[in-house]
Design an enzyme around this catalytic site. Structure first.
Site, PDB file in Angstrom:
ATOM      1  N   GLU A 142      69.702  47.376  35.336  1.00 23.78           N
ATOM      2  CA  GLU A 142      69.961  48.632  34.631  1.00 23.78           C
ATOM      3  C   GLU A 142      71.359  48.710  34.049  1.00 23.78           C
ATOM      4  O   GLU A 142      72.297  48.083  34.535  1.00 23.78           O
ATOM      5  CB  GLU A 142      69.722  49.831  35.543  1.00 23.78           C
ATOM      6  CG  GLU A 142      70.702  50.008  36.676  1.00 23.78           C
ATOM      7  CD  GLU A 142      70.427  51.264  37.489  1.00 23.78           C
ATOM      8  OE1 GLU A 142      70.257  52.357  36.885  1.00 23.78           O
ATOM      9  OE2 GLU A 142      70.398  51.163  38.724  1.00 23.78           O
ATOM     10  N   ASP A 177      67.556  54.409  32.907  1.00 29.35           N
ATOM     11  CA  ASP A 177      67.978  55.627  33.598  1.00 29.35           C
ATOM     12  C   ASP A 177      68.428  56.645  32.551  1.00 29.35           C
ATOM     13  O   ASP A 177      69.432  56.439  31.865  1.00 29.35           O
ATOM     14  CB  ASP A 177      69.108  55.306  34.569  1.00 29.35           C
ATOM     15  CG  ASP A 177      69.440  56.472  35.483  1.00 29.35           C
ATOM     16  OD1 ASP A 177      69.688  57.583  34.972  1.00 29.35           O
ATOM     17  OD2 ASP A 177      69.459  56.268  36.714  1.00 29.35           O
ATOM     18  N   GLN A 203      64.252  56.243  35.563  1.00 27.07           N
ATOM     19  CA  GLN A 203      64.832  57.224  36.480  1.00 27.07           C
ATOM     20  C   GLN A 203      65.467  58.343  35.666  1.00 27.07           C
ATOM     21  O   GLN A 203      65.749  58.181  34.479  1.00 27.07           O
ATOM     22  CB  GLN A 203      65.900  56.575  37.372  1.00 27.07           C
ATOM     23  CG  GLN A 203      65.333  55.533  38.320  1.00 27.07           C
ATOM     24  CD  GLN A 203      66.416  54.780  39.067  1.00 27.07           C
ATOM     25  OE1 GLN A 203      67.495  54.502  38.542  1.00 27.07           O
ATOM     26  NE2 GLN A 203      66.134  54.416  40.309  1.00 27.07           N
ATOM     27  N   GLU A 239      66.091  60.853  40.487  1.00 22.94           N
ATOM     28  CA  GLU A 239      67.287  60.312  41.150  1.00 22.94           C
ATOM     29  C   GLU A 239      68.478  61.193  40.775  1.00 22.94           C
ATOM     30  O   GLU A 239      69.339  60.796  39.996  1.00 22.94           O
ATOM     31  CB  GLU A 239      67.530  58.847  40.730  1.00 22.94           C
ATOM     32  CG  GLU A 239      68.593  58.168  41.579  1.00 22.94           C
ATOM     33  CD  GLU A 239      69.060  56.833  40.998  1.00 22.94           C
ATOM     34  OE1 GLU A 239      69.348  55.934  41.789  1.00 22.94           O
ATOM     35  OE2 GLU A 239      69.143  56.708  39.768  1.00 22.94           O
TER      36      GLU A 239
END
Length: 259
Positions: A142, A177, A203, A239
């Site tokens: 990521e 993310d 996420q 998250e």
């Protein structure tokens, strides 16, 4: 969308071992854990079975990254440490039957060595894929924003795509993310629509404070619609850092069609 709870960040008001029950009670069918290694594998397995949960993602141990260091995955001098960390991770990944294992690229504190660090990261991603793909597990990595982690080696969607293009490894995907990429000013909806085939896990948290949806500036209706319309079949992990007791911050779930 298939929602999972990141129980490393969610339910901080509870001891870690009690977070499985809380997530199940709140309607989550799956969890993800950043670094599960302080808890015996058998204990986690018991909690998952007890509460009819799946664990869908864990991270490879990242050395000193969370304490401000460079981590393991891209540092040429730490390749032996990365291999040992991967070995530990494979034991947990196999035992938990996860879908994905995430590799944190880490920091590069000397920009003159950036190319060397990228080459090391690619080598270690190949190593991870070789260990995990036979188990049916996707390796992800990521991009993380440079406000929270200055010097982070991979900090944009394009950089993730560049690594994937270099690797040419079907078992390696990007972990996207929303929080980190929004902090970097990335066009989230456009990236998802154009590159969903390269994304192995998603996420989210709101920006800029990393709270639950509705505490910041992110247009979750648009982003969640883009994910749903893209045909993405993986998990989407909550998250975030809850602004209060976690169960009281889950109103956003009522506006998301969860599998």
């Amino acid at each position: 969308m298939k929602l999972c709870a990141n129980i490393t960040l969610l339910y901080p008001e509870l001891p870690f071992i009690e977070r499985f029950a809380a997530a199940a009670a709140d309607g989550f069918k799956a969890v993800e854990i950043q670094f599960p290694y302080d808890t015996p594998l058998a204990v986690i397995q018991h909690e998952l079975q007890q509460h009819n949960l799946r664990c869908v993602l864990i991270n490879v141990p990242a050395g000193d990254l969370m304490q401000g260091g460079e981590g393991l995955a891209a540092v040429p001098e730490r390749q032996a440490e990365f291999r040992a960390a991967l070995e530990q991770c494979v034991e947990y990944a196999r035992g938990l039957q996860v879908d994905c294992v995430n590799v944190l690229p880490g920091r590069c504190n000397d920009n003159s060595r950036r190319a060397q660090y990228l080459a090391t990261l690619q080598s270690n991603l190949r190593l991870a894929a070789a260990a995990l793909a036979p188990l049916g597990i996707t390796t992800t990595f990521e991009a993380i924003n440079t406000f929270d982690m200055p010097g982070f080696l991979i900090h944009s969607g394009q950089q993730m795509l560049d690594v994937l293009a270099e690797l040419q490894q079907p078992a390696v995907k990007a972990q996207f993310d929303l929080y980190h990429m929004a902090r970097m000013g990335e066009p989230l909806v456009e990236f998802i629509r154009a590159n969903i085939g390269s994304i192995g896990h998603i996420q989210f948290a709101d920006t800029p404070g990393r709270g639950e949806p509705g505490t910041g500036e992110l247009d979750f209706a648009a982003v969640f619609a883009a994910i749903t319309e893209s045909g993405y079949s993986g998990w989407v992990g909550a998250e975030y850092r809850p602004s209060g007791p976690t169960s009281s911050t889950l109103g956003w779930m009522q506006r998301v069609p969860a599998a």
